[in-house]
Write a protein that holds these residues in place. Structure first.
Motif, PDB file in Angstrom:
ATOM      1  N   VAL A   5      31.713  35.519  38.165  1.00 50.68           N
ATOM      2  CA  VAL A   5      31.899  33.638  38.089  1.00 50.68           C
ATOM      3  C   VAL A   5      32.278  34.156  39.815  1.00 50.68           C
ATOM      4  O   VAL A   5      33.781  34.829  40.078  1.00 50.68           O
ATOM      5  CB  VAL A   5      33.818  33.814  37.410  1.00 50.68           C
ATOM      6  CG1 VAL A   5      34.281  32.857  37.965  1.00 50.68           C
ATOM      7  CG2 VAL A   5      32.984  33.813  35.526  1.00 50.68           C
ATOM      8  N   HIS A   6      31.139  33.338  40.503  1.00 54.38           N
ATOM      9  CA  HIS A   6      32.110  33.356  41.745  1.00 54.38           C
ATOM     10  C   HIS A   6      33.523  31.511  41.881  1.00 54.38           C
ATOM     11  O   HIS A   6      32.722  31.160  41.416  1.00 54.38           O
ATOM     12  CB  HIS A   6      31.133  32.751  42.744  1.00 54.38           C
ATOM     13  CG  HIS A   6      30.021  33.717  42.500  1.00 54.38           C
ATOM     14  ND1 HIS A   6      30.271  34.727  43.474  1.00 54.38           N
ATOM     15  CD2 HIS A   6      28.880  33.667  41.998  1.00 54.38           C
ATOM     16  CE1 HIS A   6      28.666  35.043  43.088  1.00 54.38           C
ATOM     17  NE2 HIS A   6      28.314  35.176  41.979  1.00 54.38           N
ATOM     18  N   THR A   7      34.891  31.638  42.345  1.00 60.86           N
ATOM     19  CA  THR A   7      35.399  31.235  42.219  1.00 60.86           C
ATOM     20  C   THR A   7      35.255  30.219  44.225  1.00 60.86           C
ATOM     21  O   THR A   7      35.891  31.073  44.372  1.00 60.86           O
ATOM     22  CB  THR A   7      37.068  31.212  41.811  1.00 60.86           C
ATOM     23  OG1 THR A   7      37.296  32.393  43.310  1.00 60.86           O
ATOM     24  CG2 THR A   7      37.128  32.303  41.036  1.00 60.86           C
ATOM     25  N   PHE A   9      37.803  26.820  45.570  1.00 53.55           N
ATOM     26  CA  PHE A   9      39.256  26.702  45.860  1.00 53.55           C
ATOM     27  C   PHE A   9      38.218  25.029  47.223  1.00 53.55           C
ATOM     28  O   PHE A   9      38.610  25.375  48.320  1.00 53.55           O
ATOM     29  CB  PHE A   9      40.145  27.459  46.119  1.00 53.55           C
ATOM     30  CG  PHE A   9      41.414  26.106  46.213  1.00 53.55           C
ATOM     31  CD1 PHE A   9      41.132  25.788  45.452  1.00 53.55           C
ATOM     32  CD2 PHE A   9      41.975  25.376  46.983  1.00 53.55           C
ATOM     33  CE1 PHE A   9      42.433  25.329  44.380  1.00 53.55           C
ATOM     34  CE2 PHE A   9      42.789  24.922  46.942  1.00 53.55           C
ATOM     35  CZ  PHE A   9      43.331  24.562  46.016  1.00 53.55           C
ATOM     36  N   TRP A  16      39.073  23.423  41.659  1.00 51.96           N
ATOM     37  CA  TRP A  16      38.155  25.027  41.946  1.00 51.96           C
ATOM     38  C   TRP A  16      36.843  24.689  40.986  1.00 51.96           C
ATOM     39  O   TRP A  16      36.901  23.265  40.078  1.00 51.96           O
ATOM     40  CB  TRP A  16      39.160  25.741  40.474  1.00 51.96           C
ATOM     41  CG  TRP A  16      40.273  26.687  41.503  1.00 51.96           C
ATOM     42  CD1 TRP A  16      41.193  26.770  41.088  1.00 51.96           C
ATOM     43  CD2 TRP A  16      40.300  27.722  42.578  1.00 51.96           C
ATOM     44  NE1 TRP A  16      42.369  27.614  41.682  1.00 51.96           N
ATOM     45  CE2 TRP A  16      41.042  28.227  42.586  1.00 51.96           C
ATOM     46  CE3 TRP A  16      39.029  27.967  43.013  1.00 51.96           C
ATOM     47  CZ2 TRP A  16      41.549  28.934  43.618  1.00 51.96           C
ATOM     48  CZ3 TRP A  16      39.652  29.146  44.027  1.00 51.96           C
ATOM     49  CH2 TRP A  16      40.277  30.228  44.000  1.00 51.96           C
ATOM     50  N   GLN A  17      36.267  24.491  41.566  1.00 53.01           N
ATOM     51  CA  GLN A  17      34.830  24.946  41.699  1.00 53.01           C
ATOM     52  C   GLN A  17      34.684  26.501  41.257  1.00 53.01           C
ATOM     53  O   GLN A  17      34.916  26.889  41.455  1.00 53.01           O
ATOM     54  CB  GLN A  17      33.929  24.131  42.584  1.00 53.01           C
ATOM     55  CG  GLN A  17      34.682  23.130  43.388  1.00 53.01           C
ATOM     56  CD  GLN A  17      33.580  23.070  45.480  1.00 53.01           C
ATOM     57  OE1 GLN A  17      32.843  22.276  44.851  1.00 53.01           O
ATOM     58  NE2 GLN A  17      34.804  23.919  45.811  1.00 53.01           N
ATOM     59  N   TYR A  18      33.079  26.537  40.304  1.00 55.20           N
ATOM     60  CA  TYR A  18      32.625  27.278  39.886  1.00 55.20           C
ATOM     61  C   TYR A  18      31.375  27.252  39.458  1.00 55.20           C
ATOM     62  O   TYR A  18      30.474  26.671  38.956  1.00 55.20           O
ATOM     63  CB  TYR A  18      33.312  27.983  38.033  1.00 55.20           C
ATOM     64  CG  TYR A  18      34.726  28.126  37.984  1.00 55.20           C
ATOM     65  CD1 TYR A  18      35.274  28.974  38.474  1.00 55.20           C
ATOM     66  CD2 TYR A  18      35.447  26.724  38.032  1.00 55.20           C
ATOM     67  CE1 TYR A  18      36.984  28.432  38.887  1.00 55.20           C
ATOM     68  CE2 TYR A  18      37.048  26.649  37.709  1.00 55.20           C
ATOM     69  CZ  TYR A  18      37.524  27.769  38.304  1.00 55.20           C
ATOM     70  OH  TYR A  18      39.047  27.803  37.711  1.00 55.20           O
ATOM     71  N   ASN A 161      35.074  34.188  29.011  1.00 54.96           N
ATOM     72  CA  ASN A 161      36.079  32.998  29.909  1.00 54.96           C
ATOM     73  C   ASN A 161      35.858  31.704  29.689  1.00 54.96           C
ATOM     74  O   ASN A 161      34.896  31.439  28.670  1.00 54.96           O
ATOM     75  CB  ASN A 161      35.194  32.933  30.929  1.00 54.96           C
ATOM     76  CG  ASN A 161      35.488  34.467  32.341  1.00 54.96           C
ATOM     77  OD1 ASN A 161      36.099  35.394  31.879  1.00 54.96           O
ATOM     78  ND2 ASN A 161      33.989  34.847  31.408  1.00 54.96           N
ATOM     79  N   PHE A 163      36.368  27.662  30.723  1.00 61.55           N
ATOM     80  CA  PHE A 163      36.589  26.522  32.287  1.00 61.55           C
ATOM     81  C   PHE A 163      36.914  25.128  31.617  1.00 61.55           C
ATOM     82  O   PHE A 163      36.790  24.536  31.022  1.00 61.55           O
ATOM     83  CB  PHE A 163      35.114  26.828  33.159  1.00 61.55           C
ATOM     84  CG  PHE A 163      34.189  27.859  33.224  1.00 61.55           C
ATOM     85  CD1 PHE A 163      34.981  28.387  34.840  1.00 61.55           C
ATOM     86  CD2 PHE A 163      33.707  29.092  32.400  1.00 61.55           C
ATOM     87  CE1 PHE A 163      35.050  29.196  35.172  1.00 61.55           C
ATOM     88  CE2 PHE A 163      33.603  30.229  32.712  1.00 61.55           C
ATOM     89  CZ  PHE A 163      34.097  30.821  33.898  1.00 61.55           C
ATOM     90  N   TYR A 205      40.495  29.678  33.209  1.00 65.39           N
ATOM     91  CA  TYR A 205      39.525  29.475  34.076  1.00 65.39           C
ATOM     92  C   TYR A 205      40.335  27.665  34.829  1.00 65.39           C
ATOM     93  O   TYR A 205      39.477  26.629  34.037  1.00 65.39           O
ATOM     94  CB  TYR A 205      38.614  29.451  34.676  1.00 65.39           C
ATOM     95  CG  TYR A 205      37.841  30.773  35.137  1.00 65.39           C
ATOM     96  CD1 TYR A 205      38.139  31.055  36.287  1.00 65.39           C
ATOM     97  CD2 TYR A 205      38.042  31.573  34.171  1.00 65.39           C
ATOM     98  CE1 TYR A 205      37.831  32.817  37.212  1.00 65.39           C
ATOM     99  CE2 TYR A 205      37.638  33.013  34.678  1.00 65.39           C
ATOM    100  CZ  TYR A 205      37.603  33.385  36.024  1.00 65.39           C
ATOM    101  OH  TYR A 205      37.010  34.780  36.047  1.00 65.39           O
ATOM    102  N   PRO A 221      42.661  30.263  40.440  1.00 64.18           N
ATOM    103  CA  PRO A 221      41.430  30.446  39.502  1.00 64.18           C
ATOM    104  C   PRO A 221      41.740  30.350  38.013  1.00 64.18           C
ATOM    105  O   PRO A 221      41.668  30.149  37.461  1.00 64.18           O
ATOM    106  CB  PRO A 221      40.502  31.309  40.042  1.00 64.18           C
ATOM    107  CG  PRO A 221      40.803  32.208  40.422  1.00 64.18           C
ATOM    108  CD  PRO A 221      42.275  31.873  41.517  1.00 64.18           C
TER     109      PRO A 221
END
Length: 295
Positions: A5-7, A9, A16-18, A161, A163, A205, A221
């Motif tokens: 998971v790449h977070t 901001f 928050w974008q993922y 996880n 989202f 998240y 996040p």
């Protein structure tokens, strides 16, 4: 298997974008990407979306899904821009996807902003049914219906996880407003309870973070289900539905509308497409509705 998971901001809107990737296949999904809007300069830019593209390219990811949790009222989605850029790079078309109840939201706001029906029918490439399963590489994912903040709101469970979009915020922020058309504080409470019933080590998240000034903390996040149960200031363990609904409704009645509400909704119900330019230039026009008194 758990995803990478790449977070990312986005500070202007606290979003928050993922990027969620399968480590074996290098296939990935992007969740809730932001298109930057500067109202004071009447300018739309792609800085945040280009950062997502750079992360994907650095990690040799193939983006196979562009996922929206809901029709955001506080930022413009970059989903369509990303889809077109990825196609230009030779990647397969990544479907822009969200929950099927987006149709209700499109119908509500099409009338407000005079959006032609034809522009809405093709806005999203796939609409998830409740609890529909899909894949991110070799990882099975599930689309969750989490209404309350908006009626169309979805979340995505990928591995251990979730989202959550705006269906739950970090413990010292609490919860999102429910005063948009067909939003509902009772529905939000139930959606939050659905999330809090997950195993205690699941990571939740969030779609936004607004760290309280007194906390001194950086944007965060995720926290675990256990963290939310222990200390979410609106729905920690023991909070009743009546307590939450009463507080949420009183709070919402005092809030101003989001600063980017009108441009955001006009773009987001189109899946990130901008209204066509009337003169074929690089300009587009977004409506601001006014209530006109009788003269």
């Amino acid at each position: 298997m758990e995803p990478v998971v790449h977070t990312v901001f986005e500070k202007q809107t606290g979003t928050w974008q993922y990027i969620v990737a399968c480590p074996d296949t290098r296939q990935a999904a992007i969740i809730d990407p932001v298109l930057n809007l500067n109202l004071s300069e009447f300018k739309i830019t792609t800085t945040s979306a280009d950062e997502l593209l750079a992360i994907a390219e650095t990690n040799n990811y193939t983006i196979t899904r562009l996922l929206e949790t809901h029709a955001h009222a506080d930022h413009l989605t970059a989903a369509f821009y990303l889809q077109q850029r990825l196609l230009a790079k030779g990647q397969p078309k990544a479907p822009i996807s969200t929950g099927r109840r987006i149709r209700q939201v499109q119908e509500t706001f099409a009338a407000t902003y005079n959006v032609p029906k034809a522009e809405l029918e093709c806005a999203f490439d796939h609409l998830f049914d409740d609890d529909e399963t899909f894949s991110v590489g070799d990882i099975t994912a599930h689309a969750l219906h989490l209404p309350g903040h908006t009626p169309d709101h979805s979340g995505y469970k990928i591995g251990r996880n979730v989202f959550t979009g705006d269906s739950i915020f970090n413990p010292d922020v609490g919860s999102a407003r429910c005063d948009f058309p067909n939003g509902d504080a009772k529905a939000l409470f139930n959606s939050m309870q659905k999330l809090l019933a997950l195993p205690s080590d699941y990571k939740l998240y969030t779609g936004h973070d607004y760290p309280p000034a007194e906390s001194g903390r950086a944007p965060l996040p995720f926290v675990t289900v256990a963290d939310q149960l222990a200390s979410n200031k609106h729905v920690k363990q023991g909070t009743t539905e009546a307590e939450f609904v009463d507080w949420r409704r009183k709070r919402d009645s005092s809030l101003n509308e989001p600063r980017l509400l009108h441009p955001a909704l006009q773009v987001n119900i189109r899946g990130g497409r901008l209204p066509a330019s009337p003169d074929g230039s690089q300009r587009t026009f977004l409506q601001v509705p006014f209530h006109i008194p009788q003269f």
